[in-house]
Design a protein around this motif. Sequence first.
Motif, PDB file in Angstrom:
ATOM      1  N   LEU A 158     -10.164   5.048  -1.166  1.00 22.34           N
ATOM      2  CA  LEU A 158      -9.051   4.124  -1.389  1.00 22.34           C
ATOM      3  C   LEU A 158      -9.332   2.759  -0.764  1.00 22.34           C
ATOM      4  CD1 LEU A 158      -6.264   3.510  -2.455  1.00 22.34           C
ATOM      5  CD2 LEU A 158      -5.278   4.547  -0.412  1.00 22.34           C
ATOM      6  N   GLU A 204      -1.797  -5.504  -9.924  1.00 28.54           N
ATOM      7  CA  GLU A 204      -1.392  -4.200  -9.412  1.00 28.54           C
ATOM      8  C   GLU A 204      -0.889  -3.294 -10.527  1.00 28.54           C
ATOM      9  OE1 GLU A 204       1.452  -4.818  -6.342  1.00 28.54           O
ATOM     10  OE2 GLU A 204       0.037  -5.799  -4.990  1.00 28.54           O
ATOM     11  N   ARG A 264      -7.686   1.576  -5.118  1.00 28.41           N
ATOM     12  CA  ARG A 264      -6.726   2.308  -5.958  1.00 28.41           C
ATOM     13  C   ARG A 264      -7.351   3.646  -6.346  1.00 28.41           C
ATOM     14  NH1 ARG A 264      -5.764  -1.074 -11.001  1.00 28.41           N
ATOM     15  NH2 ARG A 264      -4.673  -2.337  -9.464  1.00 28.41           N
ATOM     16  N   THR A 323       0.365  -0.070   1.501  1.00 23.97           N
ATOM     17  CA  THR A 323       0.051   0.694   0.291  1.00 23.97           C
ATOM     18  C   THR A 323       1.317   0.944  -0.522  1.00 23.97           C
ATOM     19  OG1 THR A 323       0.270   2.765   1.525  1.00 23.97           O
ATOM     20  CG2 THR A 323      -1.943   1.848   1.313  1.00 23.97           C
ATOM     21  N   GLU A 348      -2.207   2.675  -4.327  1.00 21.27           N
ATOM     22  CA  GLU A 348      -3.010   1.455  -4.314  1.00 21.27           C
ATOM     23  C   GLU A 348      -2.694   0.634  -3.074  1.00 21.27           C
ATOM     24  OE1 GLU A 348      -2.122  -1.118  -7.573  1.00 21.27           O
ATOM     25  OE2 GLU A 348       0.017  -1.153  -7.169  1.00 21.27           O
TER      26      GLU A 348
END
Length: 237
Positions: free
Chosen positions: A28, A125, A33, A96, A115
């Motif tokens: 991550l 995003e 993501r 996050t 993400e």
Amino acid sequence: MHGASAHRKLNMNSAVRRLVLRNLTTDLIKYGRLETTVPRAKELRRLVDKMITLGKRGTVHDRHQIEAYLFQAKAVVPLLMDTYAKRFATRPGGFTRVIPIGYRKGDHAPMAVIEILNTDKPEAEVSFSYLVRSLASMQLNEETKIVNSALAPAFDTKAVYPSKRAFKQALDEQAIKERFAMKIRKAMTNAKLSAEQLQEIVDKDVEHTKELYEKEDAKKINAYVKEIWPENAPSLR
């Protein structure tokens, strides 16, 4: 009487659980993501926030803690102590976002995308792309420009309802529309977009979908749209 659990067990023994979470945390931070189950995403969020906080502090001891926990230290440590430290310099926490995306085929496990927030490019995003797809699906159904009407949902005060249940249902639908409008305004503020600019993005998504309908079999496209677009997009009718 047993006390509260300190963390989610994730149906694993402690050694396997620690190894899985170390791998997920490393991926991550490296890629920004990933898609996993909801319980893993919620447990992962706590660990990633801690790693970013260590990277923001930036001491030698913090670097050693990061290197001891994460894999691929040469690739990950510079991201934490440089890229993310600068991005979240004025943000105290909440680095996050977890976005539920439905259920996995087979075992019906709840899935989510987790993400790391991108304050520099919020339009990149997942949450922003989901919002655009929701607006595009509504525009395809309504066959009219959707952004302005979605930003200011109107409630018909002169309508006559046959029962209290119908009136309550209308109020609930209006509340859903207003919450959706709030999400649109927040996304526009974060991405620094006007209503006209957001409408242009939605129009492009609608045109792309229409091109897919013309090129491909309608049944395949319907399955594709059902899979990638959020369910239960509010209707303005």
